[in-house]
Motif scaffolding. Sequence first.
Motif, PDB file in Angstrom:
ATOM      1  N   LEU B  45       2.408   2.866   7.186  1.00  0.00           N
ATOM      2  CA  LEU B  45       3.459   2.599   6.019  1.00  0.00           C
ATOM      3  C   LEU B  45       4.713   1.633   5.319  1.00  0.00           C
ATOM      4  CD1 LEU B  45       3.953   6.464   7.545  1.00  0.00           C
ATOM      5  CD2 LEU B  45       2.947   5.392   4.942  1.00  0.00           C
ATOM      6  N   ASP B  46       4.675   0.780   6.860  1.00  0.00           N
ATOM      7  CA  ASP B  46       5.367   0.101   6.383  1.00  0.00           C
ATOM      8  C   ASP B  46       4.779  -1.000   5.887  1.00  0.00           C
ATOM      9  OD1 ASP B  46       7.379   0.714   8.316  1.00  0.00           O
ATOM     10  OD2 ASP B  46       6.001  -0.075  10.043  1.00  0.00           O
ATOM     11  N   ALA B  47       4.373  -1.532   5.795  1.00  0.00           N
ATOM     12  CA  ALA B  47       2.748  -2.561   5.073  1.00  0.00           C
ATOM     13  C   ALA B  47       3.116  -2.318   3.455  1.00  0.00           C
ATOM     14  CB  ALA B  47       1.968  -3.184   5.890  1.00  0.00           C
ATOM     15  N   GLU B  48       3.861  -3.277   2.743  1.00  0.00           N
ATOM     16  CA  GLU B  48       2.823  -3.890   1.395  1.00  0.00           C
ATOM     17  C   GLU B  48       1.523  -3.605   1.322  1.00  0.00           C
ATOM     18  OE1 GLU B  48       4.539  -7.031  -0.975  1.00  0.00           O
ATOM     19  OE2 GLU B  48       3.856  -6.416  -1.387  1.00  0.00           O
ATOM     20  N   LEU B  49       0.933  -2.444   0.177  1.00  0.00           N
ATOM     21  CA  LEU B  49      -0.474  -2.623  -0.179  1.00  0.00           C
ATOM     22  C   LEU B  49       0.020  -3.563  -1.045  1.00  0.00           C
ATOM     23  CD1 LEU B  49      -3.264  -1.438   0.434  1.00  0.00           C
ATOM     24  CD2 LEU B  49      -2.385  -0.049  -1.523  1.00  0.00           C
ATOM     25  N   ALA B  50      -1.962  -4.479  -1.023  1.00  0.00           N
ATOM     26  CA  ALA B  50      -2.420  -5.850  -2.208  1.00  0.00           C
ATOM     27  C   ALA B  50      -3.540  -5.010  -2.107  1.00  0.00           C
ATOM     28  CB  ALA B  50      -2.791  -6.848  -1.049  1.00  0.00           C
ATOM     29  N   ARG B  51      -4.015  -4.447  -3.850  1.00  0.00           N
ATOM     30  CA  ARG B  51      -4.462  -3.681  -4.385  1.00  0.00           C
ATOM     31  C   ARG B  51      -5.946  -5.103  -4.628  1.00  0.00           C
ATOM     32  NH1 ARG B  51      -3.034   2.229  -6.808  1.00  0.00           N
ATOM     33  NH2 ARG B  51      -5.013   1.939  -6.633  1.00  0.00           N
ATOM     34  N   LEU B  52      -7.018  -3.955  -4.334  1.00  0.00           N
ATOM     35  CA  LEU B  52      -7.974  -4.676  -4.604  1.00  0.00           C
ATOM     36  C   LEU B  52      -7.859  -4.485  -6.340  1.00  0.00           C
ATOM     37  CD1 LEU B  52     -10.975  -5.889  -4.256  1.00  0.00           C
ATOM     38  CD2 LEU B  52     -12.151  -4.072  -4.331  1.00  0.00           C
ATOM     39  N   VAL B  53      -8.142  -5.775  -6.970  1.00  0.00           N
ATOM     40  CA  VAL B  53      -7.763  -5.389  -8.442  1.00  0.00           C
ATOM     41  C   VAL B  53      -9.284  -5.779  -9.109  1.00  0.00           C
ATOM     42  CG1 VAL B  53      -5.353  -5.643  -8.596  1.00  0.00           C
ATOM     43  CG2 VAL B  53      -6.253  -7.859  -8.748  1.00  0.00           C
ATOM     44  N   ASP B  54     -10.389  -6.835  -8.582  1.00  0.00           N
ATOM     45  CA  ASP B  54     -11.330  -7.766  -8.999  1.00  0.00           C
ATOM     46  C   ASP B  54     -12.164  -7.747  -8.127  1.00  0.00           C
ATOM     47  OD1 ASP B  54     -12.454  -8.799 -11.272  1.00  0.00           O
ATOM     48  OD2 ASP B  54     -12.109 -10.600 -11.172  1.00  0.00           O
ATOM     49  N   PRO B 138     -16.700  -2.050   6.767  1.00  0.00           N
ATOM     50  CA  PRO B 138     -15.148  -2.302   6.489  1.00  0.00           C
ATOM     51  C   PRO B 138     -14.348  -3.498   7.691  1.00  0.00           C
ATOM     52  CG  PRO B 138     -16.034   0.130   6.323  1.00  0.00           C
ATOM     53  CD  PRO B 138     -16.884  -1.405   7.240  1.00  0.00           C
ATOM     54  N   VAL B 139     -13.906  -3.785   5.833  1.00  0.00           N
ATOM     55  CA  VAL B 139     -12.417  -4.851   7.146  1.00  0.00           C
ATOM     56  C   VAL B 139     -11.201  -4.747   6.126  1.00  0.00           C
ATOM     57  CG1 VAL B 139     -14.175  -6.350   8.412  1.00  0.00           C
ATOM     58  CG2 VAL B 139     -13.464  -6.302   5.674  1.00  0.00           C
ATOM     59  N   ARG B 140     -10.286  -5.411   6.453  1.00  0.00           N
ATOM     60  CA  ARG B 140      -9.000  -5.417   5.311  1.00  0.00           C
ATOM     61  C   ARG B 140      -8.185  -6.514   6.216  1.00  0.00           C
ATOM     62  NH1 ARG B 140      -4.842  -0.831   6.773  1.00  0.00           N
ATOM     63  NH2 ARG B 140      -4.551  -1.132   8.839  1.00  0.00           N
ATOM     64  N   LEU B 141      -7.252  -7.356   5.071  1.00  0.00           N
ATOM     65  CA  LEU B 141      -6.481  -8.526   5.914  1.00  0.00           C
ATOM     66  C   LEU B 141      -5.336  -8.115   6.308  1.00  0.00           C
ATOM     67  CD1 LEU B 141      -7.750 -11.168   3.363  1.00  0.00           C
ATOM     68  CD2 LEU B 141      -7.613 -11.100   6.247  1.00  0.00           C
ATOM     69  N   ARG B 142      -4.589  -8.415   7.023  1.00  0.00           N
ATOM     70  CA  ARG B 142      -3.112  -8.465   7.071  1.00  0.00           C
ATOM     71  C   ARG B 142      -2.444  -9.928   7.131  1.00  0.00           C
ATOM     72  NH1 ARG B 142      -0.176  -3.928   8.967  1.00  0.00           N
ATOM     73  NH2 ARG B 142      -1.747  -2.980   9.351  1.00  0.00           N
ATOM     74  N   ILE B 143      -0.911 -10.180   6.411  1.00  0.00           N
ATOM     75  CA  ILE B 143      -0.849 -11.128   6.014  1.00  0.00           C
ATOM     76  C   ILE B 143       0.674 -10.932   6.351  1.00  0.00           C
ATOM     77  CG2 ILE B 143      -0.006 -12.785   4.048  1.00  0.00           C
ATOM     78  CD1 ILE B 143      -3.299 -11.518   2.987  1.00  0.00           C
ATOM     79  N   ALA B 144       1.400 -12.089   7.304  1.00  0.00           N
ATOM     80  CA  ALA B 144       2.611 -11.722   7.585  1.00  0.00           C
ATOM     81  C   ALA B 144       3.288 -12.986   7.163  1.00  0.00           C
ATOM     82  CB  ALA B 144       2.714 -11.413   9.369  1.00  0.00           C
ATOM     83  N   GLN B 150       5.046  -7.704   5.778  1.00  0.00           N
ATOM     84  CA  GLN B 150       3.802  -7.746   6.189  1.00  0.00           C
ATOM     85  C   GLN B 150       3.198  -7.115   5.132  1.00  0.00           C
ATOM     86  OE1 GLN B 150       1.985  -6.650   9.313  1.00  0.00           O
ATOM     87  NE2 GLN B 150       3.156  -8.330  10.417  1.00  0.00           N
ATOM     88  N   VAL B 151       1.690  -7.932   4.547  1.00  0.00           N
ATOM     89  CA  VAL B 151       1.452  -7.111   3.465  1.00  0.00           C
ATOM     90  C   VAL B 151      -0.545  -6.572   4.068  1.00  0.00           C
ATOM     91  CG1 VAL B 151       0.240  -7.342   1.399  1.00  0.00           C
ATOM     92  CG2 VAL B 151       2.581  -8.664   1.663  1.00  0.00           C
ATOM     93  N   VAL B 152      -1.141  -5.855   3.463  1.00  0.00           N
ATOM     94  CA  VAL B 152      -2.383  -5.154   3.740  1.00  0.00           C
ATOM     95  C   VAL B 152      -2.754  -5.231   2.721  1.00  0.00           C
ATOM     96  CG1 VAL B 152      -1.866  -4.287   6.077  1.00  0.00           C
ATOM     97  CG2 VAL B 152      -2.226  -2.928   4.258  1.00  0.00           C
ATOM     98  N   THR B 153      -4.306  -5.690   3.094  1.00  0.00           N
ATOM     99  CA  THR B 153      -4.880  -5.259   1.762  1.00  0.00           C
ATOM    100  C   THR B 153      -6.272  -3.708   1.801  1.00  0.00           C
ATOM    101  OG1 THR B 153      -7.738  -5.874   2.404  1.00  0.00           O
ATOM    102  CG2 THR B 153      -5.771  -7.749   1.573  1.00  0.00           C
TER     103      THR B 153
END
Lengths: 226, 158
Positions: B45-54, B138-144, B150-153
């Motif tokens: 809930l804390d990380a910002e979500l980076a959405r799949l756009v393409d 399935p994977v996602r990236l977490r970027i700090a 934090q941003v998660v995809t």
Amino acid sequence: MPDSTSTQDCWGLPKDAAEADDWSVPGPRRTRPAEMATGTLVRLASAGDESAWNALVDRFTRLLWSVPRAYRLDPTDAADVVQVTWLRLVEHLDRIQDPERLPGWLVTTARRECLRVLGRGRREYVGSGWDEADQLPDETAEPLDTKLLADERDAALWRCLRQLSERCQRLLRILMATPPPTYVDVSMALGIPVGSIGPTRARCLDRLRELVAEVGLGAIDPETGR
Amino acid sequence: MDQAPRPDREHDALLARLGEIVDVVDPVPEPIYQMAYGAYALRDLDAELARLVDDSALDGAVPAGVRSGGSDVRTLSFQGRDVTIELQVTRHAERRSVLGEVVGGEVAEIRLEGSRLAEAVAVDDLGRFSVDDLPSGPVRLRIADGTGTQVVTDWVAL
């Protein structure tokens, strides 16, 4: 205010009782997650209630599984599709526009994942739309094990189903899922017009009935389907 | 509600019987349920979500003939509020290699998360990184960034 020393979940149940999943404890009437409206479960899961999440999984995983299976993805790819769909939902729980329409969101997400797999792995199927469906070669489907069926009439019915066109098999695979999807959800799962579903369903089931008659399974009881 | 009128009770009965059969011949594998229950614990809930756009794999599924050559390279873009993440994924049978770039914002750390894995990924001064020999799934990236944001995809199956 409730007693601040006891932690309670969203239904006012003591946390430990909820975690033990012991719904048989006698007490004031309460609604089990399995009986709650989908929208309620989405809101509770969004608010942090894990048992509400589990109830959503229990309710919709069979419907979700039917989407990649309707697209004839193998079990490994189908598992990825279902897994990614649930993982996406976790992060989108508080963004679902209309929580009661969750099945539509789920099957739409699953369909896109199916197209992703088909676009990636099997270029000859690009498009993978309704019109191309009849051209899909049948050998992509692994034979499902009808030996598991105790009733020979069930096995024969299933073999008849496998002789239907790809389009019919795809539509019926979604329609036979539990819980039964609405036509709007079927439309979203397969990317087909809502208005085409009823007529195609009727045509496919008529054809299935003919095939059943040809193999001599006898008339189908309108009450039991047997 | 949006169910069409039922023309034939026999059709309903036949479909119901097919529903019973399919639960025997094509049941949901049990590990899928365990995975789906477990997905909830990965909620952040804390990380910002980076959405799949393409996603080029999805583009390829729409019109035929617009795919780039015959190579099995897939490109994905994720869009967060302040960052864009671009991935180029190459398939080698069941393994994947990933070239990535984070555009916008400072990157202190990148982690690659799967449902069972989490590994730090080396990233250069320009926000570029690479991962080799990744299993499919399935994977996602977490970027700090340097400030703890934090941003998660979105999750994607590679």
